[in-house]
Design a protein around this motif. Structure first.
Motif, mmCIF file in Angstrom:
data_model
loop_
_atom_site.group_PDB
_atom_site.id
_atom_site.type_symbol
_atom_site.label_atom_id
_atom_site.label_comp_id
_atom_site.label_asym_id
_atom_site.label_seq_id
_atom_site.Cartn_x
_atom_site.Cartn_y
_atom_site.Cartn_z
ATOM 1 N N UNK A 155 37.125 109.407 121.990
ATOM 2 C CA UNK A 155 37.349 109.585 123.425
ATOM 3 C C UNK A 155 37.870 108.296 124.058
ATOM 4 N N UNK A 156 37.285 107.164 123.669
ATOM 5 C CA UNK A 156 37.621 105.896 124.317
ATOM 6 C C UNK A 156 39.075 105.502 124.100
ATOM 7 N N UNK A 157 39.690 105.974 123.017
ATOM 8 C CA UNK A 157 41.115 105.715 122.794
ATOM 9 C C UNK A 157 41.991 106.806 123.417
ATOM 10 N N UNK A 158 41.619 108.056 123.200
ATOM 11 C CA UNK A 158 42.505 109.167 123.533
ATOM 12 C C UNK A 158 42.674 109.371 125.029
ATOM 13 N N UNK A 159 41.588 109.289 125.797
ATOM 14 C CA UNK A 159 41.672 109.592 127.225
ATOM 15 C C UNK A 159 42.587 108.619 127.976
ATOM 16 N N UNK A 160 42.424 107.287 127.838
ATOM 17 C CA UNK A 160 43.359 106.403 128.561
ATOM 18 C C UNK A 160 44.808 106.571 128.125
ATOM 19 N N UNK A 161 45.032 106.862 126.836
ATOM 20 C CA UNK A 161 46.402 107.077 126.360
ATOM 21 C C UNK A 161 46.986 108.341 126.986
ATOM 22 N N UNK A 162 46.213 109.415 126.999
ATOM 23 C CA UNK A 162 46.692 110.674 127.589
ATOM 24 C C UNK A 162 47.026 110.492 129.073
ATOM 25 N N UNK A 163 46.140 109.828 129.803
ATOM 26 C CA UNK A 163 46.376 109.633 131.234
ATOM 27 C C UNK A 163 47.624 108.790 131.462
ATOM 28 N N UNK A 164 47.784 107.716 130.697
ATOM 29 C CA UNK A 164 48.960 106.851 130.860
ATOM 30 C C UNK A 164 50.248 107.605 130.571
ATOM 31 N N UNK A 165 50.196 108.535 129.622
ATOM 32 C CA UNK A 165 51.406 109.253 129.219
ATOM 33 C C UNK A 165 51.779 110.393 130.157
#
Length: 487
Positions: A155-165
């Protein structure tokens, strides 16, 4: 890996990504004219904010896991007869699981998509909370904590990446900071609910964010940049159109993303040798550096064991003070969410880390001074209050910058080609240091509270220098512009 194989007519079969959103948002060329004339379809468009709020359930789960050990320490230790070192191990095992999750997170998110990886993360979280709630001995506690950590690492990697994209450039900072805001909300909820319910019921309540997250993921589009990288042109444009609104002209953004990916073959795997190139090693070094210094500030030691810290400061109603600190952290992070697209990332990081230096200095001096005064004296009580003020100020300063922004910058600066590998490395470094801090914090605090906070203060001072020298400003730039600046 999922990708579109183009036929002669340009309309080859599509290998769907895991948890494909479905045809309801598809906007192929044959359908676009119909959709553009349909008010009903326009009204059903999903905004970026709605997508962010759904995936924010993941960081809420993250925060609940972080905060769980603080209000439950005495109850679990008493019922299951745990020693201080056993409970310390229990608290830190979430970080061990998160390290494993971090190693896998980048590749999972690359191969099955951002949404699919969140489903993978939710399942072990649910199983882990159930294991803790039904635990009769320490083995079930440890197993549950490891499973929770594995999910949280993804979660700690995927969520910020998804939001940024998915976020437009003018809102990316604020929306990206929602990740850390949700973490603080999860921490506060664990503190607050821990006052009113037992540790077993609190573990059951920890399941709720993931139970809501899984169905919610079926109603939001996949990351358009991930779809573009996988060669799913039709889905990529459809996803971006949904995120920007059906009446919005997305041609410029589509072309910019395509140009950014044109020089990179999606079938070419990243090699460690590629990291020698400046356009790769520099953003990776910045991402790792920020996430490492975030943990070396000692914030997780304070959050995980805040009740114990306040008790050692002489505060009798330590649980109530802990809840108050959690609420203050939420408010401060909300302020950072509002400020980050106005003031920029660098200035908030410098102000935040400088504020932490001053706060930790106050805490360290207070604890050192208590050794020279009588416990019955007025000065002892004043020093206890000063240490609490210092801890609260530290949490506020952390929440204004060093909490949300390292994850935001990591998701912004890593080029799409190395994002899976580099993101895993950066996330692993963060969780390894988090494990070290949470494992050693109770032992160090038992040895010397003043010495512990002095070490954290020095790490924050190094953070100020690191940000001033290395960290670029990313406010107002598209992801493609940020990546090009490292070439």
């Amino acid at each position: 890996m999922s990708f579109r194989e183009e036929g002669d007519d340009g309309r080859g079969d599509l290998k769907k990504p895991f948890l494909h959103t479905g045809s309801w948002y598809r906007m192929g060329s044959r359908q676009s004219s119909i959709m553009s004339s349909s008010q009903g379809m326009r009204d059903s468009s999903i905004s970026v904010l709605a997508c962010v709020l759904i995936v924010a359930l993941g960081p809420i789960q993250f925060g609940f896991t972080c905060g769980y050990s603080s209000p439950t320490q005495s109850a679990i230790s008493k019922e299951l007869r745990l020693t201080v070192s056993q409970f310390s191990l229990f608290g830190s095992l979430a970080n061990v699981g998160a390290m494993v999750g971090a190693i896998a997170s980048g590749q999972i998110a690359e191969y099955i998509g951002r949404k699919g990886s969140l489903v993978i993360a939710a399942i072990p979280n649910i199983i882990g909370w159930l294991a803790i709630s039904f635990a009769r001995d320490v083995s079930f506690l440890y197993m549950g904590r490891l499973l929770e950590g594995f999910g949280v690492g993804i979660i700690s990697y995927t969520v910020p990446v998804y939001i940024a994209e998915i976020a437009p450039q003018n809102l990316r900072g604020g929306l990206g900071s929602v990740n850390q805001l949700s973490v603080t909300i999860g921490i506060m909820l664990s503190y607050l609910l821990g006052i009113f319910v037992g540790w077993r019921l609190l573990a059951v309540l920890g399941i709720l964010p993931c139970l809501i997250l899984i169905p919610g993921l079926f109603f939001i589009p996949e990351s358009p940049r991930w779809l573009a990288k996988m060669g799913m042109t039709e889905d990529f444009e459809a996803s971006l159109q949904v995120l920007r609104g059906f009446d919005t002209d997305i041609s410029l953004e589509v072309n910019e993303i395509k140009r950014s990916l044109a020089s990179t073959s999606r079938r070419t795997a990243i090699r460690f040798a590629d990291l020698k190139l400046k356009r790769y090693w520099l953003p990776l070094m910045i991402g790792i550096g920020l996430l490492v210094f975030q943990q070396l500030s000692g914030i997780n030691g304070v959050i995980f064991y805040s009740t114990t810290i306040f008790e050692s400061a002489g505060i009798s109603s330590s649980n109530a003070v802990t809840v108050g600190v959690g609420a203050i952290q939420v408010i401060a992070t909300a302020v950072a969410t509002w400020l980050v697209d106005k003031t920029g990332r660098r200035i908030l990081l410098i102000v935040s880390s400088s504020g932490m230096v001053l706060s930790l200095l106050l805490v360290a001096v207070s604890f050192f001074s208590k050794g020279f005064v009588s416990e019955d004296s007025t000065a002892y009580g004043i020093l206890g209050i000063l240490s609490i003020v210092g801890v609260v100020c530290m949490v506020v300063a952390f929440s204004l910058g060093m909490g949300p922004i390292p994850w935001l910058i990591m998701s912004e600066i890593l080029p799409i080609k190395i994002k899976g590998l580099a993101g895993s490395v950066a996330t692993l470094a963060n969780w390894f240091l988090s494990w070290v801090i949470t494992m050693t914090a109770p032992l160090l605090l038992d040895w010397s509270s003043g010495g512990t906070f002095t070490f954290y203060m020095l790490m924050c001072a190094f953070t100020v220098l690191f940000v001033a020298i290395w960290v670029p400003e990313t406010k107002g730039k598209t992801l493609e512009e940020i990546h090009f600046s490292f070439r």
